[in-house]
Design an enzyme around this catalytic site. Structure first.
Site, PDB file in Angstrom:
ATOM      1  N   CYS A   1     -49.123  -2.084  49.858  1.00 27.84           N
ATOM      2  CA  CYS A   1     -47.822  -1.616  49.386  1.00 27.84           C
ATOM      3  C   CYS A   1     -47.971  -0.388  48.490  1.00 27.84           C
ATOM      4  O   CYS A   1     -47.142   0.525  48.542  1.00 27.84           O
ATOM      5  CB  CYS A   1     -47.095  -2.742  48.664  1.00 27.84           C
ATOM      6  SG  CYS A   1     -46.626  -4.078  49.796  1.00 27.84           S
TER       7      CYS A   1
ATOM      8  N   GLU B   1     -41.901  -4.894  49.484  1.00 20.20           N
ATOM      9  CA  GLU B   1     -41.906  -3.455  49.232  1.00 20.20           C
ATOM     10  C   GLU B   1     -41.824  -2.660  50.528  1.00 20.20           C
ATOM     11  O   GLU B   1     -41.077  -1.681  50.630  1.00 20.20           O
ATOM     12  CB  GLU B   1     -43.169  -3.030  48.474  1.00 20.20           C
ATOM     13  CG  GLU B   1     -43.354  -3.684  47.136  1.00 20.20           C
ATOM     14  CD  GLU B   1     -44.242  -4.920  47.195  1.00 20.20           C
ATOM     15  OE1 GLU B   1     -44.053  -5.774  48.101  1.00 20.20           O
ATOM     16  OE2 GLU B   1     -45.123  -5.044  46.337  1.00 20.20           O
TER      17      GLU B   1
ATOM     18  N   HIS C   1     -44.220  -7.303  53.729  1.00 18.10           N
ATOM     19  CA  HIS C   1     -44.072  -7.512  52.283  1.00 18.10           C
ATOM     20  C   HIS C   1     -42.724  -6.951  51.849  1.00 18.10           C
ATOM     21  O   HIS C   1     -42.166  -6.049  52.492  1.00 18.10           O
ATOM     22  CB  HIS C   1     -45.178  -6.769  51.532  1.00 18.10           C
ATOM     23  CG  HIS C   1     -46.522  -7.410  51.639  1.00 18.10           C
ATOM     24  ND1 HIS C   1     -47.502  -7.221  50.689  1.00 18.10           N
ATOM     25  CD2 HIS C   1     -47.060  -8.225  52.575  1.00 18.10           C
ATOM     26  CE1 HIS C   1     -48.583  -7.891  51.041  1.00 18.10           C
ATOM     27  NE2 HIS C   1     -48.344  -8.499  52.183  1.00 18.10           N
TER      28      HIS C   1
ATOM     29  N   CYS D   1     -49.528  -4.722  45.945  1.00 13.98           N
ATOM     30  CA  CYS D   1     -50.899  -4.849  46.438  1.00 13.98           C
ATOM     31  C   CYS D   1     -51.396  -3.481  46.922  1.00 13.98           C
ATOM     32  O   CYS D   1     -50.690  -2.476  46.844  1.00 13.98           O
ATOM     33  CB  CYS D   1     -50.939  -5.865  47.575  1.00 13.98           C
ATOM     34  SG  CYS D   1     -50.095  -5.292  49.080  1.00 13.98           S
TER      35      CYS D   1
END
Length: 167
Positions: free
Chosen positions: A89, A58, A56, A86
């Site tokens: 993260c 992040e 992801h 999410c």
């Protein structure tokens, strides 16, 4: 403390990362980590390219920032991200001890900062993060809507071609 236009500048850098993801066919989400007014980590979604669930925006930005500082502690750093983080993260944000998170668009289906959960402010955890929501929200929301609209349109056209025998 940063001025408002500096916050926008850093979110625009995250948006630039999101555009890079989109060019690769990834969901357009981007993130940057900032320390002392300088970007020290940047990332965009790379799950499809590398077939890695944890890639992801992040996570990649945090990893780059940790490399830059030679430390897993990002205590004096801020994260700017185009979509509400999410659960995974949010866990990385807490574990890396980020001070502030600025996110643009809420994520009603997977958001773990405000939408579904409030992990970053859970006082049962060893670290809490100051959250700033809505910075350039409309622009980031529209980018995501346009991306998913285009995917649905391509799928619909592909089905039509198969149905008509035009494969």
């Amino acid at each position: 403390m940063l001025a408002g236009d500096q916050h926008e500048q850093f979110m625009r850098a995250a948006i630039d990362q999101a555009h890079q993801a989109e060019l690769l066919g990834e969901v357009p989400i981007g993130a940057v980590v900032v320390k002392d007014g300088q970007i020290i980590g940047a990332g965009h979604n790379m799950r499809e390219k590398y077939q890695q669930a944890v890639y992801h925006a992040e996570i990649l930005a945090i990893m780059e920032a940790c490399d830059a500082l030679h430390s897993w502690r990002l205590e004096d750093c801020d994260l700017y991200v185009t979509l509400e983080p999410c659960i995974m993260c949010s866990g990385a944000i807490i574990n890396s001890r980020l001070a502030n998170v600025y996110y643009a668009a809420p994520d009603p289906k997977a958001g773990a900062v405000d939408s579904l959960y409030t992990l970053l402010n859970d006082d049962r955890l060893n670290h809490q993060v100051v959250v700033h929501a809505g910075l350039l929200e409309n622009e980031c929301s529209q980018m995501l809507k346009n991306f998913f609209r285009a995917i649905r349109r391509r799928r619909k056209n592909s089905k039509r071609k198969r149905f008509r025998g035009q494969d």
